[in-house]
Write an enzyme that holds these catalytic residues in place. Sequence first.
Site, PDB file in Angstrom:
ATOM      1  N   GLU A 176      26.358  20.691 -19.337  1.00  0.00           N
ATOM      2  CA  GLU A 176      25.795  20.603 -17.985  1.00  0.00           C
ATOM      3  C   GLU A 176      25.670  21.998 -17.369  1.00  0.00           C
ATOM      4  O   GLU A 176      24.654  22.349 -16.779  1.00  0.00           O
ATOM      5  CB  GLU A 176      26.708  19.711 -17.127  1.00  0.00           C
ATOM      6  CG  GLU A 176      26.070  19.222 -15.852  1.00  0.00           C
ATOM      7  CD  GLU A 176      27.013  18.300 -15.072  1.00  0.00           C
ATOM      8  OE1 GLU A 176      28.114  17.995 -15.551  1.00  0.00           O
ATOM      9  OE2 GLU A 176      26.618  17.883 -13.968  1.00  0.00           O
ATOM     10  N   ALA A 218      30.968  14.503  -8.596  1.00  0.00           N
ATOM     11  CA  ALA A 218      32.241  14.378  -9.295  1.00  0.00           C
ATOM     12  C   ALA A 218      32.674  15.627 -10.046  1.00  0.00           C
ATOM     13  O   ALA A 218      33.835  15.753 -10.399  1.00  0.00           O
ATOM     14  CB  ALA A 218      32.184  13.189 -10.262  1.00  0.00           C
ATOM     15  N   SER A 219      31.734  16.545 -10.342  1.00  0.00           N
ATOM     16  CA  SER A 219      32.163  17.789 -10.995  1.00  0.00           C
ATOM     17  C   SER A 219      31.347  18.959 -10.490  1.00  0.00           C
ATOM     18  O   SER A 219      30.309  18.781  -9.838  1.00  0.00           O
ATOM     19  CB  SER A 219      32.047  17.671 -12.518  1.00  0.00           C
ATOM     20  OG  SER A 219      30.708  17.768 -12.926  1.00  0.00           O
ATOM     21  N   THR A 220      31.862  20.155 -10.772  1.00  0.00           N
ATOM     22  CA  THR A 220      31.141  21.366 -10.374  1.00  0.00           C
ATOM     23  C   THR A 220      31.183  22.352 -11.537  1.00  0.00           C
ATOM     24  O   THR A 220      32.157  22.371 -12.299  1.00  0.00           O
ATOM     25  CB  THR A 220      31.736  21.955  -9.075  1.00  0.00           C
ATOM     26  OG1 THR A 220      30.902  23.011  -8.614  1.00  0.00           O
ATOM     27  CG2 THR A 220      33.149  22.513  -9.261  1.00  0.00           C
ATOM     28  N   GLN A 221      30.108  23.123 -11.698  1.00  0.00           N
ATOM     29  CA  GLN A 221      30.005  24.047 -12.818  1.00  0.00           C
ATOM     30  C   GLN A 221      29.742  25.476 -12.343  1.00  0.00           C
ATOM     31  O   GLN A 221      29.030  25.666 -11.362  1.00  0.00           O
ATOM     32  CB  GLN A 221      28.853  23.677 -13.765  1.00  0.00           C
ATOM     33  CG  GLN A 221      29.069  22.448 -14.607  1.00  0.00           C
ATOM     34  CD  GLN A 221      29.006  21.156 -13.814  1.00  0.00           C
ATOM     35  OE1 GLN A 221      29.948  20.362 -13.793  1.00  0.00           O
ATOM     36  NE2 GLN A 221      27.930  20.947 -13.099  1.00  0.00           N
TER      37      GLN A 221
HETATM   38  O1  LIG Z   1      26.714  15.910 -11.105  1.00  0.00           O
HETATM   39  P1  LIG Z   1      27.591  14.767 -10.761  1.00  0.00           P
HETATM   40  O2  LIG Z   1      28.974  15.207 -10.407  1.00  0.00           O
HETATM   41  O3  LIG Z   1      27.585  13.686 -11.775  1.00  0.00           O
HETATM   42  O4  LIG Z   1      27.026  14.123  -9.409  1.00  0.00           O
HETATM   43  P2  LIG Z   1      25.510  13.896  -8.948  1.00  0.00           P
HETATM   44  O5  LIG Z   1      24.568  14.480  -9.911  1.00  0.00           O
HETATM   45  O6  LIG Z   1      25.338  12.473  -8.598  1.00  0.00           O
HETATM   46  O7  LIG Z   1      25.480  14.772  -7.639  1.00  0.00           O
HETATM   47  P3  LIG Z   1      24.186  15.307  -6.848  1.00  0.00           P
HETATM   48  O8  LIG Z   1      24.015  16.731  -7.160  1.00  0.00           O
HETATM   49  O9  LIG Z   1      23.063  14.389  -6.953  1.00  0.00           O
HETATM   50  O10 LIG Z   1      24.763  15.191  -5.378  1.00  0.00           O
HETATM   51  C1  LIG Z   1      25.923  15.883  -5.056  1.00  0.00           C
HETATM   52  C2  LIG Z   1      26.482  15.324  -3.819  1.00  0.00           C
HETATM   53  O11 LIG Z   1      25.571  15.520  -2.755  1.00  0.00           O
HETATM   54  C3  LIG Z   1      25.276  14.289  -2.118  1.00  0.00           C
HETATM   55  N1  LIG Z   1      23.877  14.357  -1.702  1.00  0.00           N
HETATM   56  C4  LIG Z   1      22.772  14.077  -2.401  1.00  0.00           C
HETATM   57  N2  LIG Z   1      21.672  14.305  -1.661  1.00  0.00           N
HETATM   58  C5  LIG Z   1      22.114  14.753  -0.470  1.00  0.00           C
HETATM   59  C6  LIG Z   1      21.502  15.165   0.728  1.00  0.00           C
HETATM   60  O12 LIG Z   1      20.187  15.171   0.858  1.00  0.00           O
HETATM   61  N3  LIG Z   1      22.283  15.567   1.752  1.00  0.00           N
HETATM   62  C7  LIG Z   1      23.606  15.576   1.603  1.00  0.00           C
HETATM   63  N4  LIG Z   1      24.263  15.218   0.520  1.00  0.00           N
HETATM   64  C8  LIG Z   1      23.527  14.807  -0.505  1.00  0.00           C
HETATM   65  C9  LIG Z   1      25.578  13.210  -3.117  1.00  0.00           C
HETATM   66  O13 LIG Z   1      25.952  12.022  -2.481  1.00  0.00           O
HETATM   67  C10 LIG Z   1      26.744  13.830  -3.844  1.00  0.00           C
HETATM   68  O14 LIG Z   1      27.926  13.625  -3.122  1.00  0.00           O
HETATM   69 CA   LIG Z   2      24.574  16.460 -11.069  1.00  0.00          CA
END
Ligand SMILES: O=P(O)(O)OP(=O)(O)OP(=O)(O)OC[C@H]1O[C@@H](n2cnc3c(O)ncnc32)[C@H](O)[C@@H]1O
Ligand SMILES: [Ca+2]
EC number: 3.6.1.5
Length: 512
Positions: A176, A218-221
Amino acid sequence: MEEPKVTGTKPKMSWTRKILLILGFLSTLAAIALITVAVTQNQPLPKNTKYGIVLDAGSSHTNLYVYEWPAEKENDTGVVQQVEVCKVEGPGISGYSRDTENAGHSLVQCLRQAQGVIPSKQHQETPVYLGATAGMRLLSLENKNAADKVLSSVEKTLRSAPFNFQGARIISGQEEGAYGWITINYLLGNFKQSGWTKLLHSLKSVSETSGALDLGGASTQITFVSDESPSESPDNLLYFRLYGKDYRVYTHSFLCYGKDQALQQKLARDLQSTESSSILDPCFHQGYQRTINISDLFKNPCTSVGKKEFPFSQLYVMGEGNYEKCRRSIQNLFNKTSCPYSSCSFNGIYLPPLQGDFGAFSAFYFVMNFLNLTNDNPFALDKVASAVQSFCARPWHEVKQAYHQIKEKYLSEYCFSGAYILSLLENGYEFNKENWQRIHFLGKIGSSDAGWTLGYMLNLTNMIPAEEPAAPPLSHGSYVGLMVLCSLVLVSVLVLAWLLFHKPKCLQKGIV
Ligand SMILES: O=P(O)(O)OP(=O)(O)OP(=O)(O)OC[C@H]1O[C@@H](n2cnc3c(O)ncnc32)[C@H](O)[C@@H]1O
Ligand SMILES: [Ca+2]
């Protein structure tokens, strides 16, 4: 002395002049022909477009991306671009752990949308990939059987779509990070340099690529080129050879440190330390209230370690809106007490010295963009902190009124998220006042979203060659330009020569 006789006939044109005139005429014709041939012969062939689909099955939701690129240029850098994104309704696929059969069905609507974008005769040849990230990593740690069933369900749906199914799997945190880094550098055009830029880059020894910071749910890179050698932690190193250049890339993925899981961790800790069914939370606005099921709070591996029995089943969270207190409580999530290496980020994880610029995307961008802190000229660190501080201090009823169009889940968490981003970058990775401005918050680069999906597809379709593909030294535009310029110079020289030999009256001495 006898005066020369003036006759009525014109003086005859000398042979040299006639030849010069003919030569001038022929050269002009040749120059015109040369330009016409250069323009028409080198014109790009009619567009033959190829397509690819990647589904990013994240912890919070799934996005489907459609990419397109001209078939004849597939090994060039920066030619693949996103033409469509579709946000799947409902939760991420890991949210179907109790209803695994329906995980696949949730994707149907977006697959239909992709069918509308890609010409039907190309459906069968269009590859479709699904990569699941931290939500599914957690589910598979918690309940492997449920995770497998969810993957089978999405595979079944993807196979039944008219595209060329290429796999649905959980990608590792390293992948990722690496694919995110490849995506942004591909889109920024950092891999392949031509002509002057190549020369310029070989002269200066600056890092030519940009690091990648991805904050999910759930994760950060964190991923960047590191020259630190020898590496103290080979597990965090990846080696790539792309377009004839070697890259030594540091990457680490922190599971449970995406912004949703970080909030869960914080709430679980707060609950454990107070042991009361209602808590005051400085990371939510004053006047905000939320009820949380305690069983949900401790249900995944990010929080289950410290699980205790409580005499109540629900937790009442009441906002306090205090940025400084919020930062302090978030700080506890980063264990900085021991580091077995010369330098660490947190939790004993090796981090070499930060190097170069960084592109920060996903929630880094969503949150900073909401707070109006993304700009071409990055804001100073103290400006960012004071913007988050004043946002957190606003009472909930006022925030809700001002941003009634924004989903309450997102709106209520921007204060926590802003503080979390600052803690992660400042306390976790140790960005400071000086290098803060090297972080660029990016949503899109051109028409493509910053994220890991494009890099994943480029890799799986072998569109990034290890060696630089042979290419003519000049681009079509530069070639035509040069031809036109040379032809004009040639014609001007001939016209000048003709004028000098012919000596028209106006150029003769004494007349001008
Ligand atoms: O990578 P993983 O950890 O699996 O998670 P994800 O892919 O689902 O994570 P996203 O980058 O899509 O979103 C990161 C976070 O930002 C939130 N998010 C998505 N769109 C957003 C927006 O327009 N404004 C604020 N938060 C948002 C979302 O609910 C997640 O908590
Ligand atoms: Ca993601």
